[in-house]
Design an enzyme around this catalytic site. Sequence first.
Site, PDB file in Angstrom:
ATOM      1  N   LYS A   1       0.839  -1.192   0.000  1.00  0.00           N
ATOM      2  CA  LYS A   1       0.000   0.000   0.000  1.00  0.00           C
ATOM      3  C   LYS A   1       0.882   1.254   0.000  1.00  0.00           C
ATOM      4  O   LYS A   1       2.026   1.191   0.445  1.00  0.00           O
ATOM      5  CB  LYS A   1      -0.865   0.018   1.276  1.00  0.00           C
TER       6      LYS A   1
ATOM      7  N   ARG B   1     -10.124 -11.730   2.151  1.00  0.00           N
ATOM      8  CA  ARG B   1     -10.970 -12.783   1.582  1.00  0.00           C
ATOM      9  C   ARG B   1     -10.252 -14.123   1.592  1.00  0.00           C
ATOM     10  O   ARG B   1     -10.879 -15.176   1.638  1.00  0.00           O
ATOM     11  CB  ARG B   1     -11.439 -12.360   0.183  1.00  0.00           C
TER      12      ARG B   1
END
Length: 501
Positions: free
Chosen positions: A276, A350
């Site tokens: 990020k 996920r």
Amino acid sequence: MEIKAVVGDITEIQADALVVNLFEEVKQPGGATAAVDKALDGAVSQLIDQGEIKGKLGEVTLIHTLGKLPARIVATAGLGKKEEFNLDKVRRVTGDFSRLLRKSNCHSVATILHGAGTGSIEPQDSAEAITEGSLLGLYNFTRYKKPEYEEIAEMLVISDSSQLTAVSRGIGNGKIMAEATVIARDMVNEPANQMTPARMAEIAEETANKYDLEFKVLDSRDMEAMGMGALLGVASGSSQPPKLITLGYKGNPDSRNTAGFLGKGVTFDSGGISIKPSEGMGEMKDDMAGGAAVMAALAAIAHLKCKINITAIIPAVENLPSGNALKPGDILKAMNGKTIEIISTDAEGRLILADALSYAVKQSLSPLVDLATLTGACRVALGTGYSGLFSNNQRLANEIVKAANKTGEKMWQMPLPEEYKEQNKSLIADIKNTGNRYGGAITAALFLAEFIDDVPWAHIDIAGTASSNKESGYTVKGATGVGVRTLTELALSLAKQGGLV
Ligand code: BES
Ligand code: MN
Ligand code: ZN
């Protein structure tokens, strides 16, 4: 802070501050506010006439009594428009006046039961909301810095003698809800160098000992044996060992049914190799908010002795880049046998939930509810006021919305369209871990749906709601503890109905 019900004449209450209220556009105060107005020789009605007190929601006016009442300060709290009034506004107003009175150096505060008169709210519910609003609105994370103000030592809730039992019960329930929310806030506010997967497991064990819950933790060797390749893939970049934490509560031993509450526990999400941008990366210590909420909810559910069986499952890992880290292009095999092509190592939530959900399905848990700071896309779609709700079962979704409406933790149901599944298709594996540019919260939810068979399931994306950068009502800066009260309320409601009906 101690919170207790007291019976007595409003004008004789001994406290530093006395809180009364009024609705917007009320020119002539009634009830307790009128009694206080009279004792103050009409100061409240004068301020209304002069337009200083408007009764708008969130408006708190401090009037110094200068000896006309035992209380040093009278605070009038605006309740907003009468026809728009609800229980959550009691929480918000209480958070607002509590912080203002703390700032004004009040150590004891007495308040009337907001909304229990003309606001048509039950005294028990009002007392519960006042308790939650004050405890959560006054929350401070004090582990690393002294608080700015002295704490309010006691909050007195003024009631009639006929309401005393109901009010005391409301205070009791509110305390359980708020204290559990504080557990979650404390965990989320803790920096990632402290709140590691191992530390989360320790806290789970302490919670289990306190409430007599079953506690189990799987380490990476157990995960390997069970084929949890997705969870292990995310964990591989960090030197913090992953933990799959389970807490079991058996409140209804006569039933063979057990629900599953799952929470994403990424103790820090750097993005991994798909790293990020550094700006705002520190915020990603919040990425275990779902796991914290589920753990804290189990504490509240056990404390309330809910007649239901629930297993909480928290996959806890750290997502970091390293020489051992997962890479884009890698293929992992989840516990249910499905292969996953990694497009972005930043879509790690996920992946860990894929194995946690498969594990829950294998234990026949039903219904399943997962809570996760899953996608920035959900925050873009719904902002910071609503969590995204996804479900393959409308009755379950309705139950969750009903619970959320009670607690004020707003949710908005999002679709799970069949045609978007296309986006998760991989050329060389069963599925890939990201979709394309648009509808990212939905494609993430559709990914999770690949791991639940046909079990009734709901996914709550709390990426927008898990933390706040402003102080308002009973929300303060930092972790919100979102989900704790709604999951607890959901458990109460499912217990009452004997399951999902
Ligand atoms: N933990 C983040 C989601 C998130 C973002 C939570 C902002 C709170 C605030 C999640 O793991 C993530 O990085 N998601 C990616 C998914 C993308 C790579 C498909 C995202 O939202 O950018
Ligand atoms: Mn991520
Ligand atoms: Zn994440």
